[in-house]
Scaffold this active site. Structure first.
Site, mmCIF file in Angstrom:
data_model
loop_
_atom_site.group_PDB
_atom_site.id
_atom_site.type_symbol
_atom_site.label_atom_id
_atom_site.label_comp_id
_atom_site.label_asym_id
_atom_site.label_seq_id
_atom_site.Cartn_x
_atom_site.Cartn_y
_atom_site.Cartn_z
ATOM 1 N N THR A 1 -5.004 7.554 7.938
ATOM 2 C CA THR A 1 -5.232 6.093 7.244
ATOM 3 C C THR A 1 -6.564 5.619 7.094
ATOM 4 O OG1 THR A 1 -3.866 3.879 6.885
ATOM 5 C CG2 THR A 1 -4.891 4.580 9.387
ATOM 6 N N GLY A 2 -6.925 4.820 6.317
ATOM 7 C CA GLY A 2 -8.202 4.107 5.961
ATOM 8 C C GLY A 2 -8.848 5.263 4.900
ATOM 9 N N THR B 1 -1.738 3.379 4.595
ATOM 10 C CA THR B 1 -1.008 4.648 4.157
ATOM 11 C C THR B 1 0.100 4.987 5.757
ATOM 12 O OG1 THR B 1 -2.441 6.086 3.161
ATOM 13 C CG2 THR B 1 -0.639 7.447 4.609
ATOM 14 N N ARG C 1 -6.987 8.808 -9.575
ATOM 15 C CA ARG C 1 -7.696 9.207 -8.457
ATOM 16 C C ARG C 1 -6.526 9.344 -7.378
ATOM 17 N NH1 ARG C 1 -6.495 6.875 -2.520
ATOM 18 N NH2 ARG C 1 -8.966 7.658 -1.687
ATOM 19 N N SER D 1 1.015 -1.092 0.325
ATOM 20 C CA SER D 1 -0.140 -0.004 0.187
ATOM 21 C C SER D 1 0.490 1.014 0.028
ATOM 22 C CB SER D 1 -0.962 -0.304 1.623
ATOM 23 O OG SER D 1 -0.201 0.201 2.594
ATOM 24 N N THR E 1 1.317 7.253 0.661
ATOM 25 C CA THR E 1 0.592 5.805 -0.126
ATOM 26 C C THR E 1 0.452 5.769 -1.204
ATOM 27 O OG1 THR E 1 -1.328 4.897 0.616
ATOM 28 C CG2 THR E 1 -1.721 7.070 -0.214
HETATM 29 N N1 ASP Z 1 -6.081 7.201 2.758
HETATM 30 C C1 ASP Z 1 -5.375 6.211 2.120
HETATM 31 C C2 ASP Z 1 -6.423 6.782 0.371
HETATM 32 O O1 ASP Z 1 -7.375 7.097 0.517
HETATM 33 C C3 ASP Z 1 -5.324 5.076 1.812
HETATM 34 C C4 ASP Z 1 -5.256 4.150 3.362
HETATM 35 O O2 ASP Z 1 -4.704 4.619 4.467
HETATM 36 O O3 ASP Z 1 -5.840 3.765 3.429
HETATM 37 O O4 ASP Z 1 -5.133 6.927 -0.739
#
Ligand code: ASP
Length: 326
Positions: free
Chosen positions: A238-239, A187, A215, A84, A205
């Protein structure tokens, strides 16, 4: 053992509300340190502990917090098994790896790159955008051109493993392109305080696996996935980046700390804000990590499974975050 987010999802039950590795309670983290700056690096997800330890090594050598977190984040970006971040990150629906990253320093300077292709260390390009240009964000081809002009090498970021994962996904989803898999993203977000008592933040990330080409997530958006104010503290996220962007989560956390909330209270406030405002699918996970200038740490997520790493003068710890939806 390499601890990953998915391992936590599998083994989460035993790890309730506390420490996973190196049995040190968060309250004791600073007891071994000299007064003054709490030399520390904290980062999202337990499996970034090596990144944190590298950053701490730099801090301990007297280097500044920005250089320290850059060195730490390189470890995650260069790791082909980290799917990731950076090299080996999962590609978009067209099979192209596009990277997002940002940095912010103690003077409030910020730099970021969005949808950067072919460059392994977007955190360093973001740092250079901050240091060498009058801009904050460079995107796509322009970001790549800037990186190449400044000595970065173009590399193929798709590993055998990530290419196979993409082919597999493509086979199963031939007519359903805009279908990101909620388990295929993370991330590394890091906050570090150096011996000058200066705080910096950085995130990197590859974003959501199988995303639409072009995107951009929350990571390069200053205030969303990361925000730092050297008088107050900093936060990283993160997320699911769409939800983080809509509520400008990291900025919100720093502002709540400015109002007097602890980092923990501020992270909980930001997660509750998302929960209140957004229509959430049950699969959507968001985690925040924050630190104030005293070195107090807070973390909170929507669901079970979020962990973070703390690297300081005692051996690094992996800590499980508390969460809202129990
Ligand atoms: N926040 C990141 C994104 O949406 C992904 C992640 O941290 O899970 O690109």
């Amino acid at each position: 053992m390499k601890i990953t987010r998915r391992d936590f999802v599998k083994t989460g039950a035993v790890l309730s509300g506390g420490l996973i590795a190196n049995q040190v309670s968060p309250s004791k983290i600073f007891s071994g340190q000299n007064s003054g700056s709490p030399l520390i690096a904290v980062s999202t997800w337990g499996d970034t502990i090596k990144s944190g330890e590298k950053a701490y090594e730099y801090l301990n050598e007297g280097k500044n917090s920005l250089d320290a977190l850059e060195a730490g984040i390189w470890i995650a970006e260069n790791d082909p098994d980290n799917n990731s971040v950076g090299y080996g990150g999962l590609p978009d629906e067209d099979g192209i790896v596009t990277l997002d990253a940002s940095v912010m320093d103690w003077n409030g300077n910020a730099g970021s790159v969005a949808a950067l292709e072919g460059i392994k260390n977007p955190i360093s390009v973001a740092k250079l955008v901050m240091q060498k240009t009058k801009h904050v964000m460079l995107a796509g081809d322009g970001a790549k051109k800037f990186a190449l002009e400044n000595g970065f090498k173009e590399e193929n970021l798709l590993t055998e493993k990530s290419r196979k994962a993409w082919e597999n996904w493509k086979r199963k989803n031939p007519h359903n392109p805009n279908r990101v898999d909620e388990h295929n993203h993370d991330t590394i977000g890091m906050l570090a305080i150096d011996k000058f008592n200066n705080l910096s933040g950085g995130v990197s990330t590859s974003g959501m696996g199988w995303k639409i080409h072009g995107r951009v997530g929350d990571s390069p958006v200053i205030g969303a996935a990361m925000f730092v104010d050297n008088e107050i503290g900093g936060a990283v996220a993160t997320g699911n980046g769409e939800f983080v962007m809509r509520t400008v989560g990291s900025f919100l956390i720093v502002e709540k700390m400015r109002d007097g909330l602890t980092p923990q209270e501020a992270c909980e406030f930001a997660i509750k804000r998302i929960y209140k405002k957004a229509k959430l699918d049950k699969d959507i996970q968001i985690g925040y990590l924050a630190i104030n200038k005293k070195g107090e740490i807070g973390a909170y997520s929507l669901y079970d499974g979020f962990t973070y790493a703390v690297a300081t003068s005692i051996p690094g710890s992996v800590i499980k975050s508390d969460f809202l939806l129990k």
